[in-house]
Design an enzyme around this catalytic site. Structure first.
Site, PDB file in Angstrom:
ATOM      1  N   TYR A 197       0.825  -1.303  -0.059  1.00 25.48           N
ATOM      2  CA  TYR A 197       0.027   0.023   0.040  1.00 25.48           C
ATOM      3  C   TYR A 197       0.771   1.149   0.212  1.00 25.48           C
ATOM      4  O   TYR A 197       1.327   1.788   0.849  1.00 25.48           O
ATOM      5  CB  TYR A 197      -1.006  -0.012   1.197  1.00 25.48           C
ATOM      6  CG  TYR A 197      -1.763  -1.169   1.390  1.00 25.48           C
ATOM      7  CD1 TYR A 197      -2.296  -1.840   0.256  1.00 25.48           C
ATOM      8  CD2 TYR A 197      -2.250  -1.672   2.516  1.00 25.48           C
ATOM      9  CE1 TYR A 197      -2.933  -3.050   0.255  1.00 25.48           C
ATOM     10  CE2 TYR A 197      -3.041  -2.710   2.592  1.00 25.48           C
ATOM     11  CZ  TYR A 197      -3.734  -3.472   1.385  1.00 25.48           C
ATOM     12  OH  TYR A 197      -4.546  -4.521   1.688  1.00 25.48           O
TER      13      TYR A 197
ATOM     14  N   HIS B  95       0.567 -12.087   1.337  1.00 25.97           N
ATOM     15  CA  HIS B  95      -0.273 -11.263   0.573  1.00 25.97           C
ATOM     16  C   HIS B  95      -0.451 -11.910  -1.042  1.00 25.97           C
ATOM     17  O   HIS B  95       0.401 -11.881  -1.439  1.00 25.97           O
ATOM     18  CB  HIS B  95       0.178  -9.730   0.465  1.00 25.97           C
ATOM     19  CG  HIS B  95      -0.570  -8.794   0.314  1.00 25.97           C
ATOM     20  ND1 HIS B  95      -0.146  -7.584   0.151  1.00 25.97           N
ATOM     21  CD2 HIS B  95      -1.893  -8.863  -0.116  1.00 25.97           C
ATOM     22  CE1 HIS B  95      -1.218  -6.712  -0.129  1.00 25.97           C
ATOM     23  NE2 HIS B  95      -2.242  -7.536  -0.198  1.00 25.97           N
TER      24      HIS B  95
END
Length: 317
Positions: A43, A128
């Site tokens: 992010y 992830h």
């Protein structure tokens, strides 16, 4: 940790915000009673972790939970520093993501995350999006995180993905504690999550539901034309279904976004719903939707209309 704050937006997802706007968002979340925050190196190429860590430094560490992720290792990329990140974050592309779930990759990623967060521990680490990396994720990735859990470095570990089938494989074949499923346990889609939910129930694995608005389609009181579903333009059939769900919600005195936010919590395996938030207003809206009282008859009506299916692994079974 029923309502969690997803922190992609404070990493400049889609558009840039200031450091102060990011800090204000976290403060508003805290004031609304939110105590679970989910971030990732992905992010904003680390920006989300840095901003989140600075904002949470004002609060007692034992009063909140943080999850971050491993898999996308950030390495310097000076040759692209003049460009913008190509992964939809409005940041300079001065680092690049290298997928690495080797033992060394996991340890390096977690160490860098802790440094960016300014913390000595995190509560949960998710691998992830290992869709194309089953072998390394299910072996060295899982083994390394399991070892860190045993050593007390992390509280627990799991996997975070946009699909449910491979999450179910991880529950079945590794010793994950918790999983994050994005977009597959929503008012518009549940069937693909059946095996995951049943295995989670049997094995005592916690589930975090994310992307419950299906990338915006279910986030408004009325479904607009041109809405997106799973980050692409919604098809006429999806729009028709969403608008029928909206109609049924309205007939039962409920708002579509509130139903979308609370739906996954019908399963006891689901311990939290994480939604992205940008600014205090979005925080207040999410908290209000989570606190809204919804009639039990709403779920029955949605099931009778064929929109939701409360099985398998449901509280009714």
């Amino acid at each position: 940790m029923t309502l969690g704050m997803g922190c992609a937006q404070i990493g400049n997802l889609w558009r840039a915000i200031t450091d102060e706007e990011a800090a204000e968002t976290v403060r508003a979340a805290w004031d609304a009673g939110i105590r679970y925050f989910d971030t990732a190196p992905h992010y904003g190429l680390g920006l989300s972790e840095r901003r989140l860590g600075r904002a949470l430094a004002a609060y007692p560490r034992d009063e909140y939970a943080v999850s971050t992720k491993v898999g996308r290792l950030l390495v310097p990329s000076p040759e692209t520093a003049h460009e913008r990140d190509a992964a939809n974050f409005d940041v300079a592309a001065d680092r690049r993501r290298v997928y690495d779930l080797s033992r060394d990759g996991v340890l390096r990623s977690l160490e860098a995350s802790l440094e960016r967060l300014g913390m000595d521990r995190v509560d949960v680490v998710f691998m992830h999006d290992p869709d194309e990396h089953w072998e390394s994720a299910s072996t060295t990735g899982a083994q390394t995180l399991s070892g860190l859990r045993s050593e007390g470095v992390i509280g627990g570990y799991g996997v975070g993905m946009n699909q449910a089938e491979m999450i179910a494989d991880f529950i079945e074949r590794t010793d994950v504690d918790i999983v994050m499923c994005a977009g597959r346990l929503t008012l518009l889609e549940q069937e693909s999550a059946g095996r995951m939910l049943e295995l989670a129930r049997r094995r005592g694995v916690a589930v975090v539901a994310a992307a419950v608005y299906n990338s915006g389609l279910l986030s408004r009181e009325s479904v607009p034309d041109g809405a997106t579903y799973d980050y692409a333009e919604a098809s006429p059939e999806i729009l028709r279904r969403a608008r029928d769900i909206e109609r049924i919600c309205r007939e039962h005195g409920a708002s579509l976004p509130a139903a979308a936010l609370q739906f996954a919590l019908l399963w006891p395996q689901v311990v939290s719903v994480v939604v992205g938030m940008r600014g205090a207003q979005q925080v207040v809206e999410a908290a209000s939707r989570m606190a809204a009282s919804l009639p039990e008859e709403l779920w029955s009506a949605l099931e009778n209309a064929g929109h939701i299916r409360l099985s398998p692994g449901s509280p009714d079974e």
